[in-house]
Write a protein that holds these residues in place. Structure first.
Motif, PDB file in Angstrom:
ATOM      1  N   THR A   1       0.716  -1.361  -0.288  1.00 21.42           N
ATOM      2  CA  THR A   1       0.299  -0.156  -0.310  1.00 21.42           C
ATOM      3  C   THR A   1       0.909   1.755   0.342  1.00 21.42           C
ATOM      4  OG1 THR A   1      -1.589  -1.493   1.262  1.00 21.42           O
ATOM      5  CG2 THR A   1      -2.091   1.189   1.049  1.00 21.42           C
ATOM      6  N   GLY A   2       1.398   1.371  -1.222  1.00 18.21           N
ATOM      7  CA  GLY A   2       2.552   2.830  -0.986  1.00 18.21           C
ATOM      8  C   GLY A   2       1.125   3.800  -2.089  1.00 18.21           C
ATOM      9  N   ALA A   3       2.438   5.028  -2.572  1.00 18.33           N
ATOM     10  CA  ALA A   3       1.685   5.869  -2.515  1.00 18.33           C
ATOM     11  C   ALA A   3       0.612   6.161  -4.384  1.00 18.33           C
ATOM     12  CB  ALA A   3       2.872   7.055  -3.458  1.00 18.33           C
ATOM     13  N   GLY A   4       0.712   4.584  -4.880  1.00 21.01           N
ATOM     14  CA  GLY A   4      -0.082   4.359  -6.157  1.00 21.01           C
ATOM     15  C   GLY A   4      -1.563   3.933  -5.749  1.00 21.01           C
ATOM     16  N   PRO A   5      -2.169   3.983  -4.212  1.00 19.85           N
ATOM     17  CA  PRO A   5      -3.943   3.529  -4.530  1.00 19.85           C
ATOM     18  C   PRO A   5      -4.582   4.557  -3.619  1.00 19.85           C
ATOM     19  CG  PRO A   5      -2.611   3.182  -2.528  1.00 19.85           C
ATOM     20  CD  PRO A   5      -1.232   2.335  -3.329  1.00 19.85           C
ATOM     21  N   VAL A   6      -3.395   5.912  -3.981  1.00 18.93           N
ATOM     22  CA  VAL A   6      -3.915   7.310  -3.848  1.00 18.93           C
ATOM     23  C   VAL A   6      -3.785   7.941  -4.608  1.00 18.93           C
ATOM     24  CG1 VAL A   6      -3.707   9.602  -2.151  1.00 18.93           C
ATOM     25  CG2 VAL A   6      -3.990   7.006  -1.217  1.00 18.93           C
ATOM     26  N   THR A   7      -2.259   7.977  -5.307  1.00 22.41           N
ATOM     27  CA  THR A   7      -2.128   8.832  -6.734  1.00 22.41           C
ATOM     28  C   THR A   7      -2.616   8.212  -8.063  1.00 22.41           C
ATOM     29  OG1 THR A   7       0.158   9.261  -5.272  1.00 22.41           O
ATOM     30  CG2 THR A   7       0.023   9.353  -7.385  1.00 22.41           C
ATOM     31  N   GLY A   8      -2.634   7.128  -7.802  1.00 24.82           N
ATOM     32  CA  GLY A   8      -3.201   6.313  -9.261  1.00 24.82           C
ATOM     33  C   GLY A   8      -4.431   7.073  -9.443  1.00 24.82           C
ATOM     34  N   PRO A   9      -5.485   6.839  -8.950  1.00 20.00           N
ATOM     35  CA  PRO A   9      -6.615   7.062  -8.727  1.00 20.00           C
ATOM     36  C   PRO A   9      -6.866   8.652  -9.195  1.00 20.00           C
ATOM     37  CG  PRO A   9      -6.433   5.568  -7.400  1.00 20.00           C
ATOM     38  CD  PRO A   9      -5.192   6.195  -7.623  1.00 20.00           C
TER      39      PRO A   9
END
Length: 582
Positions: free
Chosen positions: A65-73
């Motif tokens: 659960t890195g930066a991706g699930p917040v940044t990407g969407p």
């Protein structure tokens, strides 16, 4: 569209997928609860350490659960909320979670070996070498990007930022440092006292609350450069220390905080019941914040990475988690279950961003600022003071990146070691002996990552999504080869790996085309280097770095994918021993 409707629908889909589809996968592959896992058989007190199911879940969930699930969407919302929402649902259930589960399963069934070593066994030594080199380059991108993000988040001395935000950053930094100290103490304690059930959860929550309280009361103010050095010093320790002493207990504590953040956001959305003020669909070609045209294919599928499918997860599954699984029956909740939790966070981030949009446009700020500011606002509705809410959310945001950072630093070190390690040799010699030393491998990996981080995360972030998804495709092919060799069903990997190969090769090709075009048009820059490059001009520190990495990633990706696909369609005619000898 009401945000609560989207969130509830998504949660129902994820729960159903976990109890139906993941059980079907488990049945097709088979597990043996009585089998001795690698963590038990090869326990060494360092990498191989059997842990309770929740502790391993904590490590897996916190790491992926890195930066991706917040940044990407939030970035992908430029195409409208509907494409991002559908990809999170479909991609998370049928691509990402299957990929994570398959990587963990294959590793546990192969003595806890990483995907690179599994490729060597079932595809060949050349495939292993190419894959490990790709993984090391990918790890460098993650270390550089996330390292810069964390140092920026901790920076409490930026003069043009309001004092309250500075204090929140400094408090988050203080909490993070206390987390590291607390993790070591908790590691020693958990080693001596094997807590289980309610006692374990109560202990973890109590330590978390004390750490948060002390960190908020005593913020640490330092500039970004200082924090960058401190973060990389921590990464060195996390990479070489026994996993039970620092990383596992830190992830154990972080999980309660991250789950608390998700629960707080979900409750806030349920209470507020906001409308998603974004357009459902803006078209197949849209302009991003910088005015550049972005195409839904392939950009959507590499932008929403960790919230749908992420190759990085396989490195965690096979690099660290597989060496901690104490019973095969824990594999499904650890891998598929952790991915479903991350998908919930991705949907929450999309809905939260949509709720604060105005006139169909997102507010100014980075995705992290939009998300943390909005959820902090939700927390104040429950009576939490604004300064505490801001410090908590800033800490959660930094934890998203920091918990991935320490894992990828360790994985990068291990990839470099495995690249030079000669299986079966009585003693490593020369350069191999030097670079298979974990301390030397760690210094080399972090040293290169630090240099890349000096250029800022913007210089490496554009390649992160493409490399991440290409890694996922290669891992799915490798696991499919293992499944076919083991006479197990691997059909569930075929469509996902085909789609991800098409997505990533297209994205890398477009990146190279754009950078080369920029280079050709920058003849004036090649003659005289101005102090401040003009807009759109080729800059060697950032654009040149991206171009080199893009060519390397594309070349390695093509070679690994070709090698793996060739083995996949010819595996029935060869034994794993014959393949490994090639």
């Amino acid at each position: 569209m009401n945000g609560v409707v989207l969130l509830v629908f998504a949660i129902i889909c994820f729960v159903a997928a976990y109890f139906i589809y993941s059980r079907w996968l488990e049945k097709k592959w088979g597990i043996n609860p009585k089998a001795v896992t690698p963590a038990v058989a090869l326990e060494d007190g360092d990498d191989y350490v059997p842990e309770p199911a929740f502790v391993v879940f904590s490590h897996q969930f916190s790491s992926i659960t890195g930066a991706g699930p917040v940044t990407g969407p939030i970035i992908a919302a430029m195409f409208g909320w509907l494409p991002a929402f559908l990809w999170i649902l479909f991609g998370g259930i049928f691509f990402g979670a299957v990929h994570d589960f398959g990587a963990l399963y294959a590793s546990v069934k192969n003595e806890g070996k990483s995907i690179g070593l599994i490729i060597e066994k079932y595809i060949g030594k050349i495939g292993k070498k190419l894959f490990l080199l790709f993984c090391w380059l990918f790890a460098l991108l993650v270390i550089a990007a996330f390292g810069d993000i964390v140092a920026t988040t901790f920076n409490g001395m930026t003069p043009d930022v309001p004092a309250a935000v500075n204090t929140a950053n400094a408090s988050a930094a203080s909490i993070s440092m206390l987390f590291i100290v607390s993790a070591v103490l908790v590691g020693f304690f958990m080693k001596k006292v094997h807590l289980k059930g309610i006692a374990m959860h109560a202990f973890g929550i109590a330590v978390l609350l004390v750490t948060l309280a002390v960190g908020i009361m005593f913020p640490i103010f330092a500039d970004k450069q200082t924090w960058l050095l401190i973060v990389f010093a921590y990464l060195f320790l996390a990479s070489v220390m026994p996993i039970w002493l620092l990383m596992a207990p830190r992830d154990f504590l972080s999980t309660y905080m991250l789950l608390g953040m998700i629960i707080a956001a979900v409750l806030g959305l349920l209470v507020e019941a906001p409308m998603v003020e974004l357009n459902a669909f803006n078209g197949f070609a849209v302009q991003d914040a910088t005015g550049n045209v972005k195409y839904l294919f392939p950009i959507l599928f590499i932008t929403v990475a960790c919230g749908a499918v992420s190759g990085f997860h396989s490195l965690v599954s096979s690099g660290t988690s597989s060496k901690q699984v104490s019973n095969e029956k824990h594999m499904r909740p650890i891998s598929y279950g952790a991915m479903m939790c991350e998908c919930v966070l991705a949907v929450v981030a999309l809905v939260v961003a949509g709720a604060v949009a105005q006139n169909g446009q997102l507010p100014a700020g980075t995705p992290f600022q939009i998300f943390s500011g909005s959820v902090a606002g939700f927390l104040t509705k429950f009576g939490l003071p604004l300064n505490i809410a801001q410090a908590f959310m800033t800490m959660c945001v930094s934890a998203l990146a920091l918990t991935s950072l320490d894992s990828v630093a360790r994985i990068g070190r291990m990839s470099l070691q495995e690249f030079f390690y000669e299986e079966g040799a009585e003693q490593q010699k020369g350069l191999a002996k030097l670079l298979t030393n974990k301390y030397v491998a760690t210094v080399v990996t972090l040293g290169v990552g630090f240099v890349l981080a000096l250029g800022g995360y913007n210089s490496v972030w554009p390649l992160f999504g493409s490399a991440n998804q290409l890694l996922a495709a290669m891992v799915m092919i490798a696991v499919a080869v293992y499944m076919k060799t083991s006479k197990k069903s691997g059909v569930m990997f075929y469509i996902p790996m085909g789609i991800m190969l098409a997505v990533t090769f297209t994205a890398l090709g477009m990146s190279i085309y754009g950078l080369v075009t920029k280079l050709i048009n920058a003849t004036q820059y090649l003659v005289t280097i101005p102090a401040v490059p003009a807009a759109g001009q080729f800059v060697f520190l950032s654009d040149g770095l991206q171009l080199v990495f893009a060519f390397l990633l594309l070349g390695l990706g093509l070679m690994v994918a070709t090698k793996c696909l060739h083995s996949l369609f010819n595996v029935e005619t060869k034994s794993s021993e014959k393949i490994a000898a090639e």
